[in-house]
Design a protein around this motif. Structure first.
Motif, PDB file in Angstrom:
ATOM      1  N   TYR A 287       0.846  -1.193   0.000  1.00 14.78           N
ATOM      2  CA  TYR A 287       0.000   0.000   0.000  1.00 14.78           C
ATOM      3  C   TYR A 287       0.878   1.238   0.000  1.00 14.78           C
ATOM      4  CZ  TYR A 287       1.071   0.376   5.010  1.00 14.78           C
ATOM      5  OH  TYR A 287       1.715   0.518   6.220  1.00 14.78           O
ATOM      6  N   HIS A 288       0.252   2.376  -0.206  1.00 16.64           N
ATOM      7  CA  HIS A 288       0.946   3.650  -0.056  1.00 16.64           C
ATOM      8  C   HIS A 288       0.024   4.614   0.691  1.00 16.64           C
ATOM      9  CE1 HIS A 288      -1.421   4.529  -3.718  1.00 16.64           C
ATOM     10  NE2 HIS A 288      -1.333   5.804  -3.353  1.00 16.64           N
ATOM     11  N   CYS A 289       0.604   5.700   1.153  1.00 14.40           N
ATOM     12  CA  CYS A 289      -0.148   6.681   1.933  1.00 14.40           C
ATOM     13  C   CYS A 289      -0.355   7.934   1.091  1.00 14.40           C
ATOM     14  CB  CYS A 289       0.595   7.028   3.229  1.00 14.40           C
ATOM     15  SG  CYS A 289       0.787   5.610   4.349  1.00 14.40           S
ATOM     16  N   LYS A 290      -1.594   8.379   1.005  1.00 13.66           N
ATOM     17  CA  LYS A 290      -1.960   9.540   0.205  1.00 13.66           C
ATOM     18  C   LYS A 290      -2.261  10.717   1.121  1.00 13.66           C
ATOM     19  CE  LYS A 290      -5.224  11.040  -3.381  1.00 13.66           C
ATOM     20  NZ  LYS A 290      -6.341  10.607  -4.258  1.00 13.66           N
ATOM     21  N   GLU A 291      -1.716  11.901   0.775  1.00  9.59           N
ATOM     22  CA  GLU A 291      -1.965  13.077   1.584  1.00  9.59           C
ATOM     23  C   GLU A 291      -3.428  13.475   1.498  1.00  9.59           C
ATOM     24  OE1 GLU A 291       0.756  16.135   0.335  1.00  9.59           O
ATOM     25  OE2 GLU A 291       2.133  15.609   1.950  1.00  9.59           O
ATOM     26  N   GLY A 292      -4.024  13.728   2.689  1.00 10.22           N
ATOM     27  CA  GLY A 292      -5.437  14.091   2.715  1.00 10.22           C
ATOM     28  C   GLY A 292      -5.732  15.368   3.463  1.00 10.22           C
ATOM     29  N   LEU A 293      -4.909  15.700   4.479  1.00 13.94           N
ATOM     30  CA  LEU A 293      -5.216  16.853   5.320  1.00 13.94           C
ATOM     31  C   LEU A 293      -3.923  17.429   5.872  1.00 13.94           C
ATOM     32  CD1 LEU A 293      -7.408  18.565   6.809  1.00 13.94           C
ATOM     33  CD2 LEU A 293      -7.297  16.869   8.652  1.00 13.94           C
ATOM     34  N   HIS A 294      -3.739  18.739   5.704  1.00 10.81           N
ATOM     35  CA  HIS A 294      -2.597  19.436   6.285  1.00 10.81           C
ATOM     36  C   HIS A 294      -3.058  20.220   7.506  1.00 10.81           C
ATOM     37  CE1 HIS A 294       0.216  19.542   2.504  1.00 10.81           C
ATOM     38  NE2 HIS A 294       0.093  18.338   3.045  1.00 10.81           N
ATOM     39  N   LEU A 295      -2.310  20.075   8.594  1.00 11.99           N
ATOM     40  CA  LEU A 295      -2.544  20.844   9.812  1.00 11.99           C
ATOM     41  C   LEU A 295      -1.311  21.708  10.033  1.00 11.99           C
ATOM     42  CD1 LEU A 295      -4.261  21.446  12.309  1.00 11.99           C
ATOM     43  CD2 LEU A 295      -3.229  19.453  13.420  1.00 11.99           C
ATOM     44  N   ILE A 309      -4.307  28.193  13.964  1.00  8.80           N
ATOM     45  CA  ILE A 309      -4.367  26.804  13.495  1.00  8.80           C
ATOM     46  C   ILE A 309      -4.978  26.809  12.100  1.00  8.80           C
ATOM     47  CG2 ILE A 309      -5.240  24.489  13.983  1.00  8.80           C
ATOM     48  CD1 ILE A 309      -5.522  25.367  16.928  1.00  8.80           C
ATOM     49  N   SER A 310      -4.184  26.393  11.109  1.00  8.45           N
ATOM     50  CA  SER A 310      -4.649  26.363   9.719  1.00  8.45           C
ATOM     51  C   SER A 310      -4.823  24.920   9.266  1.00  8.45           C
ATOM     52  CB  SER A 310      -3.652  27.086   8.802  1.00  8.45           C
ATOM     53  OG  SER A 310      -3.470  28.424   9.205  1.00  8.45           O
ATOM     54  N   GLN A 311      -5.876  24.681   8.483  1.00 10.55           N
ATOM     55  CA  GLN A 311      -6.149  23.344   7.965  1.00 10.55           C
ATOM     56  C   GLN A 311      -6.383  23.426   6.461  1.00 10.55           C
ATOM     57  OE1 GLN A 311      -9.567  22.282  10.720  1.00 10.55           O
ATOM     58  NE2 GLN A 311      -8.864  24.339  11.206  1.00 10.55           N
ATOM     59  N   LYS A 312      -5.947  22.376   5.752  1.00  8.96           N
ATOM     60  CA  LYS A 312      -6.135  22.343   4.300  1.00  8.96           C
ATOM     61  C   LYS A 312      -6.559  20.939   3.892  1.00  8.96           C
ATOM     62  CE  LYS A 312      -3.867  23.438  -0.092  1.00  8.96           C
ATOM     63  NZ  LYS A 312      -2.604  23.882  -0.747  1.00  8.96           N
ATOM     64  N   TRP A 313      -7.759  20.826   3.343  1.00 11.13           N
ATOM     65  CA  TRP A 313      -8.296  19.545   2.869  1.00 11.13           C
ATOM     66  C   TRP A 313      -7.781  19.288   1.450  1.00 11.13           C
ATOM     67  CZ3 TRP A 313     -10.573  15.355   4.636  1.00 11.13           C
ATOM     68  CH2 TRP A 313     -11.225  14.490   3.750  1.00 11.13           C
ATOM     69  N   LEU A 314      -7.230  18.081   1.199  1.00 15.91           N
ATOM     70  CA  LEU A 314      -6.543  17.798  -0.057  1.00 15.91           C
ATOM     71  C   LEU A 314      -7.214  16.744  -0.920  1.00 15.91           C
ATOM     72  CD1 LEU A 314      -2.910  17.670   1.407  1.00 15.91           C
ATOM     73  CD2 LEU A 314      -3.992  19.596   0.245  1.00 15.91           C
ATOM     74  N   LEU A 315      -8.243  16.080  -0.423  1.00 14.98           N
ATOM     75  CA  LEU A 315      -8.840  14.965  -1.158  1.00 14.98           C
ATOM     76  C   LEU A 315     -10.023  15.473  -1.978  1.00 14.98           C
ATOM     77  CD1 LEU A 315      -8.697  12.272   1.673  1.00 14.98           C
ATOM     78  CD2 LEU A 315      -7.197  12.472  -0.318  1.00 14.98           C
ATOM     79  N   SER A 341     -14.729  26.091   4.701  1.00 14.76           N
ATOM     80  CA  SER A 341     -15.380  27.372   4.971  1.00 14.76           C
ATOM     81  C   SER A 341     -14.969  27.977   6.308  1.00 14.76           C
ATOM     82  CB  SER A 341     -16.899  27.196   4.937  1.00 14.76           C
ATOM     83  OG  SER A 341     -17.319  26.269   5.941  1.00 14.76           O
ATOM     84  N   ALA A 342     -14.415  27.174   7.208  1.00 12.01           N
ATOM     85  CA  ALA A 342     -14.103  27.671   8.554  1.00 12.01           C
ATOM     86  C   ALA A 342     -12.905  28.606   8.562  1.00 12.01           C
ATOM     87  CB  ALA A 342     -13.855  26.505   9.507  1.00 12.01           C
ATOM     88  N   GLY A 343     -11.978  28.432   7.645  1.00  8.64           N
ATOM     89  CA  GLY A 343     -10.768  29.247   7.651  1.00  8.64           C
ATOM     90  C   GLY A 343      -9.880  28.913   8.825  1.00  8.64           C
ATOM     91  N   ASN A 344      -9.060  29.878   9.234  1.00  9.47           N
ATOM     92  CA  ASN A 344      -8.135  29.669  10.345  1.00  9.47           C
ATOM     93  C   ASN A 344      -8.851  29.821  11.681  1.00  9.47           C
ATOM     94  OD1 ASN A 344      -6.087  29.373   8.473  1.00  9.47           O
ATOM     95  ND2 ASN A 344      -5.485  31.527   8.586  1.00  9.47           N
TER      96      ASN A 344
END
Length: 567
Positions: A287-295, A309-315, A341-344
């Protein structure tokens, strides 16, 4: 009693029990909002479990007992086992005896292994008739998964014989390999755990695990048997007539693990069928690991500092509703919200410690968790010291001890966490160490080893206290006197008869020691007087003293007697 919570428009902040960081919190306040920007601060804490360990922000995929190199984790096992026993040891943790596929891996092991010991590696004959896959020639040594030996490091003039059944790193041979048919000898061994492959023998679990913010993507999987050496049953000796097969299990594993951050699949013939009744089965998942969420946030902050606290959804794309939960690690959680929609978000910690901020997001097909450790530190203030020795225990800046005897320096701060202390004199660094809680007094021993670095005499010592949230280094200066026992004290005057009004010159010497103060005492028939001269550097020489008595004879006492007349 109901759990208290704070409602924010569109979101809810509730208390959680996060054992090991913060056990309970009393309340919270909303600091501010700006559009979708939410600012929250915890203002009262009921009790806190101390957690001031060293901060490891980027967690390694390997256990503490393992070493990471390229895409695998390795464990050096300094226990003696035969070849099969060593392989079973590795298999219980989901690994196998190590493969050395290139010169870089060979050099890595040479840096880790003791040259005077022998070490099992994962080479064994490949039995092609266990399956229909023709990977290597019959009887040829191959890596346990069937990979051909494209790189080797055999001992000079040695080539594996057709009867060779295993191989090892030969002791005292510059780490050369040696094949053998004696696989019952007991050697040390190296286990390898591949980061992109999960492996389990029958009745054990194969563990698939991705790092923070990533999810599992199953590439391939099979159950059954391709290798005679993997997961060998003790009561069965593999034979070339044994027929085994394997089945593709990708869809079944994907249905249970795809899109998760961690997953376990049990290797069980009741679920996959018995493909090798005589030798037993095993499960392999690639298997491999796919990036899904940056914190995104920093590593270190001070108490009551606003943390963004910043979040970025990647999927993308995704199906269903995307909802997330944010746990601050000190007893509060914000849920539910949409990261698009929440932003930082901005948060304040009111107490020092190491906390894990985690965000968990789900859709109908994805379940992603991202974690980030953050160290909250208290700035340093109120730094002081105290000296201790066999003859002294005072809050002073002047510490004296006989050279070679221990001198204890107690360090105290009124506030501060995660403090690094550095003790220096001139350009010489004597001690460096770090403490988690500065309000707990710390004792530093200036033992004979430290004293030998700078020698006897008087020294100016500086102790620096610093952490990541104190704007300037805090320092404290003090003087230490390392005094030696005085031996062979001698005093000589320039003349036995001194003219009135002239100064008396006295030459002082010792055979051993470094006096830091000289006490002169003059004893006459009608009067006695004394004079003390400080000698901070311990160096001796000539000293001048005023003599104002006329027509008198004096004895000069300086650990011995000499007569002096003044006219």
């Amino acid at each position: 009693m109901a759990v208290p919570s704070l409602r924010i428009p569109g979101r809810q902040l509730s208390r959680l029990d996060d054992t090991g960081i913060v056990r309970a919190a009393r309340n919270a306040v909303l600091v501010g909002m700006a559009g979708d920007r939410v600012i929250v601060a915890c203002v009262a804490v009921l009790w806190v479990a101390e957690s001031f360990t060293n901060l490891h922000v980027d967690a390694s995929p390997c256990l503490e007992s393992q070493l990471v190199f390229q895409r695998s984790c390795y464990e050096i096992i300094r226990l003696s086992r035969d070849f099969q026993g060593a392989e079973k040891w590795c298999e219980r943790g989901g690994g196998h005896l190590a493969f050395i596929l290139d010169q870089e891996t060979q050099e890595f092991f040479q840096d880790q292994l003791e040259v005077e010991k022998g070490w099992w590696i994962g080479l064994a004959p490949w039995k092609q008739n266990l399956t229909q896959d023709e990977i290597t020639s019959e009887g040829t040594l191959a890596w346990l998964d069937g990979t051909n030996v494209m790189y080797d490091h055999w001992a000079p003039e040695h080539q594996p014989s057709p009867s060779a059944a295993c191989a090892y790193v030969l002791k005292s041979s510059s780490y050369h390999w040696m094949s053998t048919d004696n696989c019952s000898q007991e050697l040390h061994f190296i286990c390898e755990y591949e980061s992109s492959r999960a492996f389990a023998c029958d009745h054990f679990n194969a563990t698939l695990q991705c790092e923070s913010g990533t999810v599992i993507q199953v590439n391939s999987s099979f159950y059954g048997r391709k290798s005679a050496t993997y997961c060998a049953l003790e009561a069965v000796t593999p034979s070339i007539s044994q027929e085994c097969s394997w089945t593709d299990t990708r869809d079944k594993v994907k249905g249970q693990c795809h899109g998760l951050q961690a997953c376990q699949i049990r290797a069980d013939k009741t679920s996959f069928g018995d493909l090798c009744p005589g030798l037993g089965n095993y499960l392999v998942v690639d298997y491999h690991c796919k990036e899904g969420l940056h914190l995104l946030l920093g590593d270190v902050y001070r108490v009551q500092e606003n943390i963004t606290i910043s979040q970025k959804w990647l999927l993308h794309p995704y199906s269903g509703n995307l909802t997330c939960t944010l746990n601050t690690g000190d007893g509060f959680v914000i849920e539910p919200y949409n990261p698009l929609s929440a932003g930082n978000m901005t948060y304040q910690y009111q107490i020092p410690g190491v906390f894990t901020i985690s965000v968990e997001c789900t859709t109908s097909e994805w379940h992603v968790t991202a974690q980030k450790m953050v160290s909250i530190q208290q700035p340093i203030s109120g730094f002081g010291i105290k000296c201790y020795s066999a003859n002294q225990s005072e809050d002073i800046n002047d510490c004296t001890v006989q050279y070679g005897n221990p001198l204890w320096i107690q360090l105290i701060v009124e506030e501060g966490t995660n403090i690094t202390y550095v003790m220096v004199t001139g350009v010489v660094t004597l001690r460096t160490f770090t403490v988690n809680q500065g309000i707990i007094p710390q004792n530093v021993t200036m033992d004979s080893v430290i004293q030998q670095l700078i020698g006897p005499g008087t020294h100016r010592i500086t102790i620096l206290a610093k952490n990541n949230v104190t704007a300037r280094e805090v320092s404290h200066n003090f003087t230490v006197h390392f005094v030696e026992p005085i031996k062979g004290l001698e005093a000589r005057v320039n003349s036995d008869i001194l003219e009135l009004g002239s100064d008396l010159t006295i030459n002082i010497s010792v055979s051993h020691g470094a006096p830091i103060e000289l006490q002169f005492e003059f004893i006459g028939p009608n009067e006695t007087f004394s004079e003390a001269i400080e000698n901070p550097d311990g160096n001796l020489g000539a000293y001048s003293l005023s003599m104002n008595s006329e027509g008198s004879s004096f004895f000069l006492e300086l650990n011995n007697l000499m007569e002096l007349s003044i006219y």
